[in-house]
Write a protein that holds these residues in place. Structure first.
Motif, PDB file in Angstrom:
ATOM      1  N   TRP A 130       0.838  -1.211   0.000  1.00  0.00           N
ATOM      2  CA  TRP A 130       0.000   0.000   0.000  1.00  0.00           C
ATOM      3  C   TRP A 130       0.869   1.256   0.000  1.00  0.00           C
ATOM      4  N   LEU A 131       1.926   1.252   0.824  1.00  0.00           N
ATOM      5  CA  LEU A 131       2.799   2.423   0.915  1.00  0.00           C
ATOM      6  C   LEU A 131       3.491   2.727  -0.407  1.00  0.00           C
ATOM      7  N   SER A 132       3.687   1.683  -1.231  1.00  0.00           N
ATOM      8  CA  SER A 132       4.409   1.927  -2.481  1.00  0.00           C
ATOM      9  C   SER A 132       3.575   2.784  -3.435  1.00  0.00           C
ATOM     10  N   PHE A 133       2.322   3.011  -3.103  1.00  0.00           N
ATOM     11  CA  PHE A 133       1.496   3.927  -3.904  1.00  0.00           C
ATOM     12  C   PHE A 133       1.342   5.281  -3.207  1.00  0.00           C
ATOM     13  N   ASN A 134       2.177   5.502  -2.205  1.00  0.00           N
ATOM     14  CA  ASN A 134       2.099   6.743  -1.429  1.00  0.00           C
ATOM     15  C   ASN A 134       3.473   7.383  -1.305  1.00  0.00           C
ATOM     16  N   THR A 135       3.473   8.649  -0.947  1.00  0.00           N
ATOM     17  CA  THR A 135       4.719   9.265  -0.500  1.00  0.00           C
ATOM     18  C   THR A 135       4.542   9.634   0.962  1.00  0.00           C
ATOM     19  N   GLY A 136       5.656   9.955   1.615  1.00  0.00           N
ATOM     20  CA  GLY A 136       5.584  10.298   3.037  1.00  0.00           C
ATOM     21  C   GLY A 136       5.256   9.076   3.861  1.00  0.00           C
ATOM     22  N   GLY A 137       4.762   9.298   5.071  1.00  0.00           N
ATOM     23  CA  GLY A 137       4.311   8.162   5.851  1.00  0.00           C
ATOM     24  C   GLY A 137       5.209   7.828   7.023  1.00  0.00           C
ATOM     25  N   ILE A 138       6.484   8.124   6.931  1.00  0.00           N
ATOM     26  CA  ILE A 138       7.341   7.907   8.112  1.00  0.00           C
ATOM     27  C   ILE A 138       7.395   9.225   8.860  1.00  0.00           C
ATOM     28  N   LEU A 139       8.148  10.160   8.321  1.00  0.00           N
ATOM     29  CA  LEU A 139       8.037  11.543   8.781  1.00  0.00           C
ATOM     30  C   LEU A 139       7.131  12.219   7.749  1.00  0.00           C
ATOM     31  N   GLY A 140       6.389  13.201   8.152  1.00  0.00           N
ATOM     32  CA  GLY A 140       5.544  13.894   7.174  1.00  0.00           C
ATOM     33  C   GLY A 140       4.285  13.101   6.870  1.00  0.00           C
ATOM     34  N   THR A 141       3.310  13.771   6.282  1.00  0.00           N
ATOM     35  CA  THR A 141       2.024  13.135   6.060  1.00  0.00           C
ATOM     36  C   THR A 141       2.064  12.260   4.821  1.00  0.00           C
ATOM     37  N   ARG A 142       1.235  11.204   4.858  1.00  0.00           N
ATOM     38  CA  ARG A 142       1.197  10.280   3.745  1.00  0.00           C
ATOM     39  C   ARG A 142       0.261  10.818   2.677  1.00  0.00           C
ATOM     40  N   GLN A 143       0.644  10.579   1.429  1.00  0.00           N
ATOM     41  CA  GLN A 143      -0.173  11.086   0.330  1.00  0.00           C
ATOM     42  C   GLN A 143      -0.235  10.051  -0.772  1.00  0.00           C
ATOM     43  N   PHE A 144      -1.436   9.755  -1.232  1.00  0.00           N
ATOM     44  CA  PHE A 144      -1.597   8.761  -2.290  1.00  0.00           C
ATOM     45  C   PHE A 144      -1.171   9.358  -3.623  1.00  0.00           C
ATOM     46  N   VAL A 145      -0.313   8.657  -4.342  1.00  0.00           N
ATOM     47  CA  VAL A 145       0.167   9.208  -5.613  1.00  0.00           C
ATOM     48  C   VAL A 145      -0.007   8.228  -6.766  1.00  0.00           C
ATOM     49  N   GLY A 146      -0.786   7.164  -6.554  1.00  0.00           N
ATOM     50  CA  GLY A 146      -0.995   6.207  -7.631  1.00  0.00           C
ATOM     51  C   GLY A 146       0.291   5.492  -8.004  1.00  0.00           C
ATOM     52  N   PHE A 147       0.542   5.379  -9.298  1.00  0.00           N
ATOM     53  CA  PHE A 147       1.693   4.610  -9.757  1.00  0.00           C
ATOM     54  C   PHE A 147       2.963   5.462  -9.901  1.00  0.00           C
ATOM     55  N   GLU A 148       2.915   6.700  -9.390  1.00  0.00           N
ATOM     56  CA  GLU A 148       4.047   7.600  -9.608  1.00  0.00           C
ATOM     57  C   GLU A 148       5.376   7.007  -9.120  1.00  0.00           C
ATOM     58  N   ASN A 149       5.357   6.427  -7.901  1.00  0.00           N
ATOM     59  CA  ASN A 149       6.596   5.842  -7.372  1.00  0.00           C
ATOM     60  C   ASN A 149       7.128   4.753  -8.287  1.00  0.00           C
ATOM     61  N   TRP A 150       6.190   3.971  -8.822  1.00  0.00           N
ATOM     62  CA  TRP A 150       6.604   2.854  -9.664  1.00  0.00           C
ATOM     63  C   TRP A 150       7.207   3.337 -10.961  1.00  0.00           C
ATOM     64  N   THR A 151       6.578   4.352 -11.582  1.00  0.00           N
ATOM     65  CA  THR A 151       7.163   4.864 -12.824  1.00  0.00           C
ATOM     66  C   THR A 151       8.511   5.519 -12.532  1.00  0.00           C
ATOM     67  N   ARG A 152       8.600   6.205 -11.399  1.00  0.00           N
ATOM     68  CA  ARG A 152       9.880   6.822 -11.054  1.00  0.00           C
ATOM     69  C   ARG A 152      10.951   5.760 -10.830  1.00  0.00           C
ATOM     70  N   ALA A 153      10.588   4.710 -10.079  1.00  0.00           N
ATOM     71  CA  ALA A 153      11.553   3.638  -9.804  1.00  0.00           C
ATOM     72  C   ALA A 153      12.019   3.006 -11.099  1.00  0.00           C
ATOM     73  N   TRP A 154      11.070   2.853 -12.027  1.00  0.00           N
ATOM     74  CA  TRP A 154      11.413   2.232 -13.304  1.00  0.00           C
ATOM     75  C   TRP A 154      12.410   3.087 -14.072  1.00  0.00           C
ATOM     76  N   GLY A 155      12.260   4.422 -13.990  1.00  0.00           N
ATOM     77  CA  GLY A 155      13.116   5.290 -14.783  1.00  0.00           C
ATOM     78  C   GLY A 155      14.367   5.764 -14.068  1.00  0.00           C
ATOM     79  N   ASP A 156      14.518   5.429 -12.787  1.00  0.00           N
ATOM     80  CA  ASP A 156      15.628   5.970 -11.997  1.00  0.00           C
ATOM     81  C   ASP A 156      16.961   5.345 -12.421  1.00  0.00           C
ATOM     82  N   THR A 157      17.919   6.221 -12.768  1.00  0.00           N
ATOM     83  CA  THR A 157      19.202   5.702 -13.243  1.00  0.00           C
ATOM     84  C   THR A 157      19.981   5.016 -12.118  1.00  0.00           C
ATOM     85  N   GLU A 158      19.831   5.559 -10.900  1.00  0.00           N
ATOM     86  CA  GLU A 158      20.615   5.009  -9.797  1.00  0.00           C
ATOM     87  C   GLU A 158      20.129   3.607  -9.434  1.00  0.00           C
ATOM     88  N   ILE A 159      18.818   3.413  -9.496  1.00  0.00           N
ATOM     89  CA  ILE A 159      18.321   2.089  -9.138  1.00  0.00           C
ATOM     90  C   ILE A 159      18.723   1.068 -10.202  1.00  0.00           C
TER      91      ILE A 159
END
Lengths: 331, 422, 319
Positions: free
Chosen positions: C62-91
């Motif tokens: 569930w968290l993988s579809f959100n940002t925040g959540g540890i410090l700061g408020t959690r926010q639902f962002v849909g698949f944004e994290n996944w598309t970012r992870a897919w395109g991230d050069t460092e990962i």
């Protein structure tokens, strides 16, 4: 005739010590056994004995080399642990401390919370071991001997989490413990910076359940059936009949869980943020950093930590080896 | 004193103020008796735990507050603070550098101390904090910690090695440094120069002054656009790379880390070393077997600046003892404590009424440089990420495998992504 | 006497011949009774497992579809994290490093382990000592093991370079160059895991029927052919399972990286877990860290299921 047939026979008894050259020798022996004269055979035998010896020496030399590699790094720690850091840079290198010093240990005990870390590690690893032993053997008994709906599904679900790495669930586990920590009463026992919060999330591995289930299934069913006919309750059967038979498996599982737990780093790092609950791995790694790097102290801490485990290991070696295999071979 | 109409009134006011202060002090005593504060800090020396215990004794005695001090190592700092601040039992007071102050602060970890800091009862102290330093620590009108120290960089020089090579003046420009280092070095026995360039050793910290001296920065002033892949940054980075890969006056990456280079210098095997002035006290205490001195890091085209980050005392937003925590922050930010601390660790105090040089001539000069050429890091929630992108490029380039332009272009792209995100 | 027994039997028989309705009722009651008993045994473990493992796994997804959540408020962002992870050069670098590391480390440790296990199998005298000594590195936590190796591979005072310099060499930069740094990490991990795999394969080799080997010997098969034709095929089912277990363990490489290289140089030793750790804490980029965590989770889960399949196949073969 006798001489000729001796070669292959001998091969059978040397328990795998045969070599390529043995094979050629025994080929000769088989094919030409009748024509083989005594002198030629003796020469072949000598050749083989020498080559046997060479091979044996080679094998033991190789094994010894790997023993040096295995044990060497730990043994070498004795050198920096009893020297000051500056002498590490001495040239020519100072293998044996010229002026041995206990300064590193004095620093370790006076300026760091080493003892506290050690106590925390002991509590942590023992706690996880006890919780695992109790809960795993109970659950394993249910899976092995009791029939209830959803048994297979539940077992498969639990088993599929067998290999989940700490790192992959670090944050949600942390958040779970934090949430529980905010609840009344239970939050006093299970929270970040409590032993409960440190221990329980580390005691979740289904490996013990799996192992114990396999073990219980190998126990003779007769005893169990007899007790059941006598009208003994499941709890009584478990306690009086199964548990005593489980002892060796419990020892193996206990050592395995203890070793895994005291070596862990990531979970204790985030679950305990102060010295009150910091464990050895996190504490020792904290000696390796900006402004505080003191290789002598690092060496001293590493050596001091490895010595007690080694002593325990030498006493219970057989169990240790079984325990490490438990994870893989028992399956 | 113009606001008072007569002398007697002002005298009366003064007496009243004294009473008020005494009352406040007594009230404080009663109010905080039995309070326990958790206090955490990354260390500036391996004796810091001992020293802190000693220095905090008077505070605990006077206020009745018990302070539990925890050392948080630099390498584990982010994980530890994240876990702690998100948890249920937080460190009330922590030491935070500009890189993390607003990163954690904007996520709600710290109390905004603006009103306390600018409050009437703190005005005397407040007047001693130079605005230039305070302003660098303010983000969107929020101040998440009281500035304590600015950590500068000095170039340590082995004067004996210089003399042997016939060099009399400590180099002041990039070219002079290369020439002197080349003349002195005789690797692997003696190296010319060392400055950390790795992620692990906070390489950005030691190289950004050079970026500034070349007239650039890694991000625009308004934090709207990344400027990592720009002329000045390329030139400054190329300079750092050349020292290692072309001039070969600095050991290859990984041969010596920061602490290793300190040992190398102490052993008399390194001519010039960039590090924080905090080593001055350590070196003097240990008595190095050669003559040495400190100078300002070399400049470019007459530009010499003192880069630094600022260290702050922050109060956790979740702390249940905000007032007691403020008392501790006031104590830690006081002129007395600042003097004691910096006499030992030789940072430059963030307030102007402290002489922490203790008559040490080297530190007095360092203090002077900081006052005249200070060019500190402005805090921002994304600054830690931007610095990471830059230092990864710096590290990649200083392995001598990756061309500077290529490394910076990649960092630029990643930094733009970072800034574009909400 | 006989009559009473017969009467008793008849009574029991009467009880056992139930109408379908009665039968279902009794069966239900019986199942309920055993289920109640089972719950008592299952509850302690299942509760801990559900709260501290199963639930966090679900929460992580569930968290993988959100940002925040540890410090700061959690926010639902849909698949944004996944598309970012897919395109991230460092990962991508981290995944590549982890993969390269796994291939080399597993190949080396398996090769060495099978070799040493066959040596130990042939030369039994003193083999207990060798087994114990090879096992020794497993006693130290990874953090400590890596620290011991720090004293081996340090450029200046590391034992390996001290020895090299005794013979006139210049010394190798073990941690500051690519690909040296990753290979050093491989060496440390091979060192740590070797004892385990030696014992593992030794057990496997000793399970190879001696008659087979002896027959091979009589046939005049050369040693290496005997090994390739008889020993290895017998080990093959073991090998698949071992491979999956090794992949699962090695995919989590983190501790020795943290001690020895901190991901450097130039991300040459940045692994997946290292990436997660840095994004999560140092930059508070929790969304990316959550997505990567779940990605790792899926890979491990797939590997685990594969290992079950391998096991089932092995058991089927044995039976």
């Amino acid at each position: 005739m006798t001489a000729g047939s001796a070669a292959p026979e001998r091969d059978l008894t040397t328990d795998g010590a045969a070599t390529e050259r043995d094979m050629t020798a025994s080929d000769d022996g088989q094919a030409d056994s009748f024509e083989l004269d005594r002198a030629a055979f003796e020469a072949a035998g000598r050749r083989r004995r020498t080559s046997d010896r060479v091979r044996r020496i080679g094998a033991y030399a190789t094994l010894s080399l790997f023993v040096v590699i295995s044990v060497g790094p730990a043994l070498y720690l004795i050198s920096p642990a009893f020297r000051d850091s500056v002498s590490l840079f001495a040239y020519p290198p100072e293998w044996i401390p010229r002026r041995p010093t206990l300064e590193n240990y004095r620093f370790l005990f006076r300026n760091t919370e080493y003892i506290r870390w050690g106590v925390n590690t002991a509590v942590y690893a023992t706690g996880v071991t006890l919780v695992s032993l109790v809960t795993n053997s109970l659950a394993a008994y249910a899976f092995a001997r009791l029939r209830f709906p959803g048994r297979k599904v539940l077992f498969f679900l639990i088993l599929s989490t067998l290999m989940i790495p700490v790192a992959a669930v670090l944050a949600p586990t942390y958040l779970t413990v934090r949430t529980i920590g905010g609840w009344p009463l239970i939050g006093d026992w299970i929270d970040l910076d409590t032993y409960g919060g440190l221990i329980l999330p580390s005691a979740v591995s289904p490996l013990g359940v799996f192992m114990m289930k396999q073990f219980i299934e190998t126990l003779p069913g007769g005893l169990y059936e007899a007790a059941k006919l006598d009208g003994a309750s499941e709890w009584r059967i478990f306690r009086k009949i199964v548990l005593p038979l489980l002892k060796p498996a419990l020892v193996v599982l206990g050592i395995f869980v203890f070793m895994i737990t005291w070596a862990s780093y990531l979970w204790p790092l985030v679950a305990a943020t102060g010295d009150d609950y910091r464990v050895l791995t996190v504490g020792i790694q904290s000696l390796n950093g900006q402004f505080v790097t003191n290789w002598g102290v690092m060496g001293a801490a590493a050596l001091l930590t490895i010595v007690p485990v080694t002593i325990v290991f030498l006493f219970f070696q057989k169990w240790f080896v079984q325990a490490s295999m438990a994870g893989a071979l028992k399956q | 004193m113009k606001i008072f109409r007569s002398r007697s009134l002002s005298v009366g006011a003064a007496i009243l103020m004294v009473f008020a202060l005494v009352a406040a002090a007594c009230g404080g005593d009663d109010g905080f008796e039995g309070v326990t504060l958790k206090f955490a800090k990354a260390p500036h020396g391996e004796d810091e735990a001992d020293n802190m215990a000693q220095w905090l004794a008077s505070f605990q005695e006077e206020t009745g507050i018990t302070v539990e001090h925890t050392i948080v190592p630099w390498d584990e700092l982010e994980a530890t603070y994240t876990a702690n601040f998100a948890g249920n039992d937080v460190y009330d007071v922590t030491y935070q550098t500009s890189t993390h102050l607003t990163l954690f602060g904007e996520l709600g970890a710290f109390s905004d101390v603006t009103s306390r800091f600018n409050g009437d009862d703190y005005s005397t102290d407040r007047s001693h904090f130079p605005d230039s330093i305070v302003n660098a620590s303010v983000y969107k009108d929020n101040l998440y910690g009281v500035p304590f120290i600015i950590g500068t960089i000095a170039m340590y020089a082995n004067l004996d090695l210089m003399a042997e090579a016939g060099i009399t003046e400590i180099p002041a420009t990039g070219e002079e440094l290369v020439a002197a280092a080349k003349a002195i070095q005789n690797p692997p026995d003696v190296w010319g120069f060392y400055t950390p360039t790795t992620v692990a050793d906070f390489g950005w910290y030691f190289n950004l002054q050079n970026v500034h001296n070349f007239g650039g920065d890694i991000v625009s002033d308004d934090f709207e656009s990344a400027t990592i892949d720009s002329g000045p940054v390329r030139n400054a980075t190329q300079y750092a790379v050349d020292l290692i890969c072309t001039h070969e006056v600095q050991p290859r990456l990984g041969q010596y880390d920061r602490e290793g280079a300190i040992e190398l210098f102490k052993a008399g095997k390194l001519a010039f070393l960039l590090d924080e002035p905090s080593r001055v006290a350590v070196f003097e205490e240990e008595g190095l077997p050669f003559d040495w001195d400190i100078a300002q890091p070399v400049g470019n085209n007459g530009n010499i600046s003192q880069f630094s980050t600022t260290g702050h005392w922050s109060i956790a937003a979740k702390s249940e003892n905000q007032d007691a925590a403020w008392e501790l922050v006031k104590f830690l930010s006081s002129a007395d404590f600042s003097q004691t601390y910096n006499e030992r660790y030789a940072f430059v105090p963030a307030r102007d009424d402290v002489d922490s040089t203790g008559g040490n001539e080297k530190l007095a000069r360092n203090f002077e440089w900081a006052m005249t050429t200070w060019d500190g890091l402005v805090t921002h929630p994304k600054i830690n990420g931007l610095l990471d992108e830059y230092v990864k490029a710096l590290e990649a380039a200083t392995t001598c495998d990756t061309p500077v332009a290529e490394a910076l272009a990649e960092a630029q792209a990643r930094a733009e992504d970072l800034l574009a995100r909400g | 006497m006989e009559g009473s027994v017969a009467a008793g039997a008849a009574e029991e028989w009467a009880e056992l011949t139930l109408s379908p309705r009665q039968y279902r009722q009794r069966a239900r009651r019986y199942r309920a009774r055993t289920s109640r008993r089972a719950i008592g045994f299952l509850a302690p473990y299942t509760a801990i497992w559900a709260v501290f493992l199963a639930f966090p796994v679900g929460w992580g997804v569930w968290l993988s579809f959100n940002t925040g959540g540890i410090l700061g408020t959690r926010q639902f962002v849909g698949f944004e994290n996944w598309t970012r992870a897919w395109g991230d050069t460092e990962i991508r670098t981290a995944v590549r490093n982890t993969a390269v590391y796994m291939v080399i480390a597993i190949a080396v440790v398996f090769g060495l382990a099978i070799f040493l296990a066959s040596l130990l199998n042939k030369h039994r005298r003193g083999s207990n000592f060798f087994k114990l000594a090879l096992y020794f590195p497993l006693l130290a936590p990874p953090i400590l093991g890596a620290m011991m190796w720090f004293f081996m591979v340090h450029f200046d005072f590391g034992v390996l370079n001290l020895i090299l310099r005794q013979f006139g060499g210049a010394g190798i930069n073990y941690l500051g160059e690519n690909p040296n740094a990753l290979l050093t990490i491989v060496a440390v991990e091979v060192w740590r895991g070797l004892g385990f795999w030696v014992l593992f394969y030794l057990a496997g080799i000793q399970a190879v029927p001696e008659e087979l080997l002896a027959a091979g010997r009589i046939d005049g098969a050369k040693a290496w052919r005997r090994f390739a034709r008889i020993t290895v095929p017998t080990l093959r089912p073991l090998l698949l399972f071992a491979l999956v277990v090794a992949i699962i363990f090695n995919a989590q490489l983190f501790d020795s990286v943290q001690v020895l290289t901190e991901g450097g140089p130039a991300l040459g030793t940045a692994t997946v877990v290292w990436f997660i750790f840095k994004r999560m804490f140092a930059f508070q980029d929790t969304g990316l860290a959550f997505a990567t965590s779940v990605g790792l989770l899926l890979v491990i889960l797939a590997a685990t299921l594969l290992s079950f399949w391998a096991l089932a196949k092995r058991q089927a073969r044995e039976a």
